[in-house]
Motif scaffolding. Structure first.
Motif, PDB file in Angstrom:
ATOM      1  N   GLY A 125       0.791  -1.236   0.000  1.00 49.55           N
ATOM      2  CA  GLY A 125       0.000   0.000   0.000  1.00 49.55           C
ATOM      3  C   GLY A 125       0.811   1.268   0.000  1.00 49.55           C
ATOM      4  O   GLY A 125       0.255   2.368  -0.012  1.00 49.55           O
ATOM      5  N   ASN A 126       2.131   1.160  -0.024  1.00 48.05           N
ATOM      6  CA  ASN A 126       2.989   2.348   0.037  1.00 48.05           C
ATOM      7  C   ASN A 126       3.620   2.589  -1.335  1.00 48.05           C
ATOM      8  O   ASN A 126       4.790   2.280  -1.569  1.00 48.05           O
ATOM      9  N   ALA A 127       2.862   3.151  -2.279  1.00 55.38           N
ATOM     10  CA  ALA A 127       3.366   3.382  -3.629  1.00 55.38           C
ATOM     11  C   ALA A 127       3.955   4.772  -3.798  1.00 55.38           C
ATOM     12  O   ALA A 127       4.831   4.980  -4.653  1.00 55.38           O
ATOM     13  N   LEU A 128       3.501   5.723  -3.014  1.00 53.80           N
ATOM     14  CA  LEU A 128       3.902   7.120  -3.192  1.00 53.80           C
ATOM     15  C   LEU A 128       5.402   7.302  -2.991  1.00 53.80           C
ATOM     16  O   LEU A 128       6.001   6.742  -2.070  1.00 53.80           O
ATOM     17  N   GLN A 129       5.999   8.067  -3.904  1.00 49.83           N
ATOM     18  CA  GLN A 129       7.433   8.407  -3.895  1.00 49.83           C
ATOM     19  C   GLN A 129       8.344   7.208  -4.169  1.00 49.83           C
ATOM     20  O   GLN A 129       9.565   7.312  -4.014  1.00 49.83           O
ATOM     21  N   GLN A 130       7.765   6.117  -4.624  1.00 48.20           N
ATOM     22  CA  GLN A 130       8.590   4.976  -5.021  1.00 48.20           C
ATOM     23  C   GLN A 130       9.246   5.270  -6.372  1.00 48.20           C
ATOM     24  O   GLN A 130       8.689   5.981  -7.211  1.00 48.20           O
ATOM     25  N   THR A 131      10.423   4.694  -6.584  1.00 50.88           N
ATOM     26  CA  THR A 131      11.166   4.891  -7.837  1.00 50.88           C
ATOM     27  C   THR A 131      10.940   3.709  -8.764  1.00 50.88           C
ATOM     28  O   THR A 131      11.010   2.543  -8.337  1.00 50.88           O
ATOM     29  N   VAL A 132      10.673   4.005 -10.033  1.00 50.15           N
ATOM     30  CA  VAL A 132      10.473   2.948 -11.035  1.00 50.15           C
ATOM     31  C   VAL A 132      11.275   3.299 -12.271  1.00 50.15           C
ATOM     32  O   VAL A 132      11.641   4.461 -12.496  1.00 50.15           O
ATOM     33  N   PHE A 133      11.552   2.271 -13.082  1.00 50.15           N
ATOM     34  CA  PHE A 133      12.279   2.459 -14.335  1.00 50.15           C
ATOM     35  C   PHE A 133      11.394   1.988 -15.493  1.00 50.15           C
ATOM     36  O   PHE A 133      10.704   0.968 -15.386  1.00 50.15           O
ATOM     37  N   LEU A 134      11.441   2.730 -16.579  1.00 50.96           N
ATOM     38  CA  LEU A 134      10.700   2.367 -17.782  1.00 50.96           C
ATOM     39  C   LEU A 134      11.673   1.911 -18.854  1.00 50.96           C
ATOM     40  O   LEU A 134      12.714   2.555 -19.075  1.00 50.96           O
TER      41      LEU A 134
END
Length: 805
Positions: free
Chosen positions: A168-177
């Motif tokens: 439930g903690n998605a905010l401010q997570q880093t992802v790569f495309l």
């Protein structure tokens, strides 16, 4: 009194079980069909109705005239939305949305920081903060006022957040495309899932980062939110000032010809209500979004009404046909003092009871068929049990239909004169009523029209599937998500080409199916001045093996070759349509420009379909360029599973942290026409409903006629009448009615289906054989329906028919 009415109704039901079954069954089938169609229509009309400000929300549409033809587009320049918002006080907000894959929308590899493997996701769009606000995106996490204001922001849907961040903690997570670790994105918002009944379908929103977009490139949808009570027509007229103020100066600076500027001066801007986008968009807009068809909505509404009418007609037909059997009951009741209103109430009560029972069975039938219907229609509809109005509407409808269906039989039966009834004078007249004949004609006219429609839709679908497309879609595998390869593309292609099961490999996301990249430009023969014939055309970036891999036929000149260094710089291959529109009889060696580059034509390819067959083939050009969104492989003959296993090994070797995602080009082509195929299946299903109801009525009427003429048939058999004569006696009158129905239905069916086929640029011709086939089917259905009773009556032993005489 009401209890007495119920008792009589129950005795009637038990006495005539066959007729009761057909009355109730016909009604139930009609109600089930109407209920399913009503759910479908409700779903189609619900698109984009969830916006609180939908009456103030519009999408901008461009209209211009080129060579006498009206052109339409929904794509606009990057600064267009900002200019609208600043120049016109009626516009509260103007935002832009991009769904074009070459800009980063559509399909992307998605990986959370810290994870090793990427997942291939499809529903990315690019939007600015204004569009975010206009589209009323509701955030469950994050700040809605700044969600897309910063570069490298990412807003994801709740379903995707639950998938990738189950804690439930998605905010401010880093992802790569696309495995690009040098450009990380930060999740700045988690939005509620976009409703399924929205014209925009997305799970990921990226901010606009187009640093090169000016007034000469058109890539963005523009949405506006206007002030309440804005005069839309006046605003549309004022918006044309944008052309002279911004667009023409930019095009003059770019060096556009005067003829091109003249086209721009014909420009008009229309504001399309967002609620109209799904059902009422013009095919010429080519926006790449999902769409329905308002004509199908009206068509299915008409079918629903006709199916219900057929069921009601059966009820009226059977009630009046059985009038002779109840005539003595009416006569006796009137003789002992029953008033006409008592009889009317009796028959209306029976009708309402039939209707209520039929509605209950119809609802159960609709509920049982709904999963199958959802699968056919590609919907997720449910019966709205929780809505208070649903039960109320059904109850009122049951009462209303019962009363309406019972009015004529009630007043007809209650009007019998006791003296005439008791003398038996009504039985002869009840055998052949003009009303019943007229209703049978109406029923089968409707059925024949639906049979004609079913045959034409089937043939059109078969035509689409089997039509020569100008390219070879067989055994072409498309690997998605290959843009993660970057500099390893050539090595990857070589490894795939070395496989024995692979004939050829090409790297390009420009494919002749929906979902492929598109890029429109305006081309002109180089050196022509204001009299030049600039035309809009697609310009696709491909590699040297594209034409060979897709089996596109070369008409003139040559294909691209690595032996010619300038092929990668300024060579261009055009299709026959483009050569024709440019007026080039001998195009090889001619130069074209799109006011940014000059190309030399080295080859002309045969026209091939790269859009739905609803649309005509348009001008298209190919140039050498890097576009590695997908790779297509032409397989050798053999088992595709073996080839896919070998391809997966090469994939895992080069892209170990992303699962192989592939499809077949043939499947992608079929998916382009899924909407028409689905509508055809729905139409055919409800056509069968209507034909079933009509056959039930005909079966019941033929059974009644046999019952009424049983003694006559027995006497004829005693006097030596052969089987053939008895059979003809019982069927000839019905067949005359069916022939009348066919004669009425053929011109109506031709007109309606000809209008439907107008939507297709490539269509079948409606030949006489279709109508002949429909006529034989209708006659066959009628003969089979009638024959069950007629054959039994013709073979009846005379002693059984005369045993009471």
């Amino acid at each position: 009194m009401f209890k007495n009415h119920l008792n009589i109704a129950w005795r009637t039901i038990k006495k005539d079980r066959l007729f009761t079954f057909i009355k109730i069954g016909g009604f139930a089938v009609g109600i089930a069909a109407c209920l399913l169609i009503a759910l479908f229509i409700r779903n189609e009309l619900s698109y984009d109705q969830h916006y609180a400000n939908r009456d103030q929300m519009y999408r901008v549409v461009f209209q211009g005239v080129l060579q006498g033809e009206v052109m339409k587009s929904t794509h606009f320049q990057l600064p267009f939305a900002d200019a609208l918002q600043s120049d016109f006080p009626e516009i509260v907000k103007a935002g832009k949305v991009n769904t074009i894959e070459i800009f980063g929308a559509g399909k992307r590899g998605f990986r959370i920081n810290g994870e090793r493997e990427s997942t291939f996701e499809e529903n990315f769009i690019i939007a600015d903060q204004e569009a975010f606000d206009i589209l009323e995106i509701n955030l469950e996490q994050g700040d809605a006022t700044t969600a897309l204001t910063n570069p490298k922001s990412l807003v994801i849907s709740k379903s995707k957040a639950d998938k990738y961040f189950p804690n439930g903690n998605a905010l401010q997570q880093t992802v790569f495309l696309d495995n690009d670790t040098s450009n990380p994105y930060t999740v700045t918002g988690v939005m509620q899932d976009v409703p399924k009944n929205s014209h925009l379908d997305f799970d990921f929103m990226l901010p606009v980062e187009d640093n090169y977009g000016g007034w000469t490139n058109q890539n963005y949808f523009t949405y506006v939110l206007v002030n309440p009570n804005t005069n839309i027509q006046e605003l549309e007229q004022k918006m044309s000032l944008i052309v002279e103020k911004y667009i023409i100066p930019a095009q003059i600076k770019r060096g556009r010809s005067e003829s091109f500027l003249d086209v721009l001066r014909t420009a008009e801007y229309k504001l399309q209500p967002v609620s109209d986008i799904y059902l009422k968009s013009d095919l010429k807009m080519q926006d790449g979004l999902k769409h329905g068809d308002i004509k199908f909505v009206w068509l299915f509404a008409a079918i629903a009404i006709f199916v219900l009418l057929l069921a009601i007609i059966n009820f009226i037909n059977l009630s009046t046909a059985k009038s002779a059997n109840r005539a003595k009951e009416v006569g006796l009741r009137k003789t002992i003092g029953a008033f006409r209103n008592n009889l009317v109430n009796q028959f209306l009560t029976e009708s309402v009871i039939f209707s209520i029972i039929s509605f209950v069975l119809g609802i159960v039938l609709a509920w049982a068929l709904l999963p199958t219907f959802n699968e056919i229609a590609d919907k997720n509809m449910v019966l709205p049990w929780s809505n208070w109005w649903f039960a109320a509407v059904l109850l009122i409808s049951a009462l209303l239909v019962g009363v309406l269906a019972g009015l004529y039989p009630a007043f007809y039966l209650s009007a019998f004169r006791p003296a005439s009834v008791l003398k038996g004078k009504l039985s002869i007249g009840s055998k052949s009523g003009k009303l019943r004949s007229g209703l049978v004609v109406f029923q089968f006219t409707t059925s024949v029209i639906l049979i004609i429609g079913t045959l034409i839709i089937y043939r059109q679908m078969d035509f689409i599937v089997s039509k020569e497309l100008g390219y070879d879609k067989e055994k072409v595998v498309v690997l998605e998500g290959t843009n993660v390869l970057a500099g390893k593309m050539e090595s990857f292609k070589e490894q795939l080409s070395a496989l024995s099961q692979v004939k050829s490999v090409t790297a390009s996301n420009y494919l002749p199916v929906d979902g492929g990249s598109r890029n429109g430009n305006t081309f002109m023969v180089d050196g022509q001045d204001d009299g030049g014939r600039g035309i809009p055309a697609q310009i696709w970036k491909v590699d040297y093996d594209y034409i060979k891999t897709l089996g596109i036929q070369l008409q003139k000149g040559r294909s691209f070759s690595k032996e010619f260094a300038f092929d990668s710089i300024n060579s261009i291959v055009i299709n026959t349509k483009m050569a024709s529109e440019l007026g080039l009889l001998d195009p090889i060696g001619k130069k074209l420009n799109n006011n940014s580059e000059v190309f030399t034509i080295i080859g002309v390819i045969e026209d091939f379909h790269f859009k739905s067959l609803k649309e005509d083939i348009s001008a298209l050009s190919l140039v050498i360029g890097k576009d590695i969104g997908s790779i297509s492989l032409k397989l050798e003959k053999g088992n595709p599973a073996d080839a896919l296993a070998s391809i997966e090994k090469v994939w895992n070797k080069n892209i170990p942290n992303q699962a192989l995602n592939y499809t077949f080009l043939e499947q992608e082509f079929a998916q382009m026409h899924n909407d028409v195929r689905r509508m055809g299946k729905i139409f055919n299903s409800f056509a069968l409903f209507a034909i079933l109801v009509a056959c039930l009525g005909l079966f019941a009427l033929s059974a009644f006629m046999v019952e009424q003429r049983r003694k006559e048939i027995s006497i004829r058999r005693v006097l030596g009448a052969p089987f053939k004569n008895i059979y003809q006696l019982l069927t000839i009158d019905f067949l005359k009615l069916i022939l009348i129905s066919i004669c009425i239905a053929i011109p109506i069916g031709w007109y309606l289906m000809n209008r439907w086929l107008e939507d297709f640029a490539y269509r079948i011709s409606i030949g006489w054989e279709i109508f002949l086939t429909a006529a034989f089917i209708a006659l066959g259905i009628a003969v089979l329906t009638i024959s069950y009773q007629s054959v039994g009556a013709a073979l009846l032993k005379p002693t059984k028919g005369l045993r009471t005489e």
